[in-house]
Design a protein around this motif. Structure first.
Motif, short mmCIF file in Angstrom:
data_model
loop_
_atom_site.label_atom_id
_atom_site.label_comp_id
_atom_site.label_asym_id
_atom_site.label_seq_id
_atom_site.Cartn_x
_atom_site.Cartn_y
_atom_site.Cartn_z
N ARG A 171 -9.31 -2.32 10.03
CA ARG A 171 -10.42 -2.39 9.07
C ARG A 171 -10.82 -3.84 8.82
O ARG A 171 -12.00 -4.18 8.79
CB ARG A 171 -10.02 -1.68 7.77
CG ARG A 171 -11.12 -1.50 6.79
CD ARG A 171 -11.03 -0.14 6.09
NE ARG A 171 -9.75 0.05 5.41
CZ ARG A 171 -9.53 -0.30 4.14
NH1 ARG A 171 -10.48 -0.89 3.46
NH2 ARG A 171 -8.36 -0.05 3.58
N ARG A 194 0.83 -1.21 0.00
CA ARG A 194 0.00 0.00 0.00
C ARG A 194 0.87 1.25 0.00
O ARG A 194 0.61 2.22 -0.70
CB ARG A 194 -0.88 0.03 1.25
CG ARG A 194 -2.35 -0.18 1.10
CD ARG A 194 -3.05 0.78 0.17
NE ARG A 194 -3.93 0.09 -0.76
CZ ARG A 194 -5.18 -0.30 -0.47
NH1 ARG A 194 -5.71 0.00 0.68
NH2 ARG A 194 -5.89 -0.96 -1.35
N ARG A 242 -18.44 -7.88 11.58
CA ARG A 242 -19.76 -7.26 11.49
C ARG A 242 -20.83 -8.34 11.29
O ARG A 242 -20.55 -9.44 10.81
CB ARG A 242 -19.80 -6.21 10.36
CG ARG A 242 -19.72 -6.82 8.99
CD ARG A 242 -19.93 -5.79 7.89
NE ARG A 242 -19.67 -6.41 6.62
CZ ARG A 242 -18.79 -5.96 5.71
NH1 ARG A 242 -18.11 -4.86 5.93
NH2 ARG A 242 -18.62 -6.61 4.58
N ASP A 278 -14.41 -5.56 9.37
CA ASP A 278 -15.11 -6.20 8.25
C ASP A 278 -15.42 -7.68 8.55
O ASP A 278 -16.44 -8.20 8.12
CB ASP A 278 -14.27 -6.09 6.97
CG ASP A 278 -14.21 -4.66 6.43
OD1 ASP A 278 -15.07 -3.84 6.81
OD2 ASP A 278 -13.30 -4.37 5.62
O1 CDP Z 1 -9.04 -1.34 -1.54
P1 CDP Z 1 -9.29 -1.57 -0.09
O2 CDP Z 1 -9.09 -2.99 0.30
O3 CDP Z 1 -8.58 -0.63 0.81
O4 CDP Z 1 -10.82 -1.27 0.19
P2 CDP Z 1 -12.08 -1.40 -0.74
O5 CDP Z 1 -12.09 -2.69 -1.47
O6 CDP Z 1 -12.19 -0.15 -1.52
O7 CDP Z 1 -13.23 -1.48 0.35
C1 CDP Z 1 -13.40 -0.47 1.31
C2 CDP Z 1 -14.33 -0.97 2.40
O8 CDP Z 1 -15.62 -1.17 1.86
C3 CDP Z 1 -13.95 -2.28 3.04
O9 CDP Z 1 -13.03 -2.13 4.11
C4 CDP Z 1 -15.30 -2.78 3.54
O10 CDP Z 1 -15.63 -2.21 4.78
C5 CDP Z 1 -16.27 -2.25 2.50
N1 CDP Z 1 -16.67 -3.26 1.52
C6 CDP Z 1 -17.64 -4.16 1.88
O11 CDP Z 1 -18.08 -4.16 3.02
N2 CDP Z 1 -18.11 -5.06 0.98
C7 CDP Z 1 -17.63 -5.10 -0.27
N3 CDP Z 1 -18.12 -5.99 -1.13
C8 CDP Z 1 -16.61 -4.20 -0.65
C9 CDP Z 1 -16.13 -3.30 0.27
#
Ligand code: CDP
Ligand code: CDP
Ligand code: CDP
Length: 259
Positions: free
Chosen positions: A214, A186, A221, A218
């Motif tokens: 995070r 990252r 929940r 996730d």
């Molecule tokens: O790219 P990164 O892994 O940082 O995050 P992202 O894929 O953009 O997703 C951001 C946040 O959205 C995640 O930490 C989840 O809380 C939520 N998310 C979710 O709950 N369900 C999904 N299908 C995708 C994202």
């Protein structure tokens, strides 16, 4: 086959989902849908309206925003450039995805630390997930507005794609990697994209803490937690190259569709 081939990619933060998904889509001529962008958009609108996502009384307001939000994705592939005239493979350009919220390009606004810090709280709100689920399924069924590759196949990435969004996906992949490796990646990505020391966290340990926090939210929940589907193939990318993991997935898709 009556519907496009569906690839579901899930996994913790920065495990390589979106980069891998885009490259797989480019290789196969499939569409790509970034579901994390939907949750980031809702978080961004809420914050810009001064709503505190951590206040339980905000849930109703945020859910209404999630229902109202018009979210669009546009991924730019570079398919023509993959093979040079002498037949050798040129390093393919990484596809880029632009995110539109009510017709405004919010691609960079939704990737700020502030949005990242609050997005898991927003994504834990049940009615927000229902609203996003509908939008994401609709986009998956009709294709996004790029209109180019439509209906050959679809790669979707997120946290609940294999378990909730596309439970009948033809291939489910669960990407994992060491949190230290993920934080390092990252950070490198931030630096590559021109990091701003006044805005970005540029300390590996701090980034790692942030990712782990995070992931924990996730995973724990109540609604659609981050979880590996029982029929998903787990891929640990800690010691893989990006090209390597793309190859594994592309080969598996081709094997399953009998190509
Ligand atoms: O790219 P990164 O892994 O940082 O995050 P992202 O894929 O953009 O997703 C951001 C946040 O959205 C995640 O930490 C989840 O809380 C939520 N998310 C979710 O709950 N369900 C999904 N299908 C995708 C994202
Ligand atoms: O979507 P997600 O948050 O799961 O991950 P990402 O945004 O694709 O970020 C992963 C970062 O790790 C990108 O900068 C990739 O280039 C890099 N990377 C990888 O995904 N896989 C490897 N084997 C090596 C590096
Ligand atoms: O297609 P078939 O059921 O004959 O065999 P398979 O695709 O090898 O599936 C066996 C299980 O291993 C499935 O649940 C796949 O998801 C999983 N698998 C995996 O973990 N890694 C692979 N490279 C291929 C399949």
């Amino acid at each position: 086959r009556t519907r496009p081939f569906q690839v579901a990619i899930d996994g913790p933060a920065a495990s390589g989902k979106s980069t891998t998904a885009k490259m797989v889509a480019q290789r196969l001529g499939f569409d790509y849908i970034d579901t994390g962008a939907f949750y980031r958009c809702v978080t961004y609108v809420a914050l810009s309206k001064g709503i505190d996502p951590l206040d339980p009384h905000s849930s109703k307001k945020i859910s209404a925003l999630a229902e109202q939000a018009e979210i669009g994705l546009q991924t730019i592939f570079s398919r023509e450039q993959d093979t040079m005239t002498n037949g050798s493979q040129k390093a393919a350009t990484l596809p880029t995805t632009r995110v539109f919220l009510d017709s405004t390009d919010v691609s960079s606004e939704i990737r700020t630390n502030r949005v990242s810090q609050y997005v898991s709280a927003v994504a834990a709100i049940g009615p927000v997930r229902e609203a996003i689920l509908q939008k994401v399924r609709k986009m998956g069924a009709t294709g996004d507005d790029q209109g180019s590759s439509s209906r050959l196949g679809l790669v979707m990435d997120g946290r609940d794609i294999g378990t909730v969004v596309l439970p009948q996906a033809d291939l489910k992949v669960f990407l994992v990697a060491d949190s230290r490796v993920r934080a390092e990646r990252r950070l490198q990505e931030l630096v590559r994209n021109g990091a701003d020391p006044t805005r970005d966290i540029l300390d590996a340990k701090a980034v790692q803490d942030d990712l782990e926090k995070r992931d924990e939210q996730d995973r724990t929940r109540k609604v659609s937690p981050l979880k590996k589907a029982i029929d998903a193939m787990e891929l640990d990318t800690s010691n893989l190259t990006l090209e390597g993991q793309v190859e594994v997935i592309v080969n598996e898709v081709n094997r399953r569709r009998g190509a």
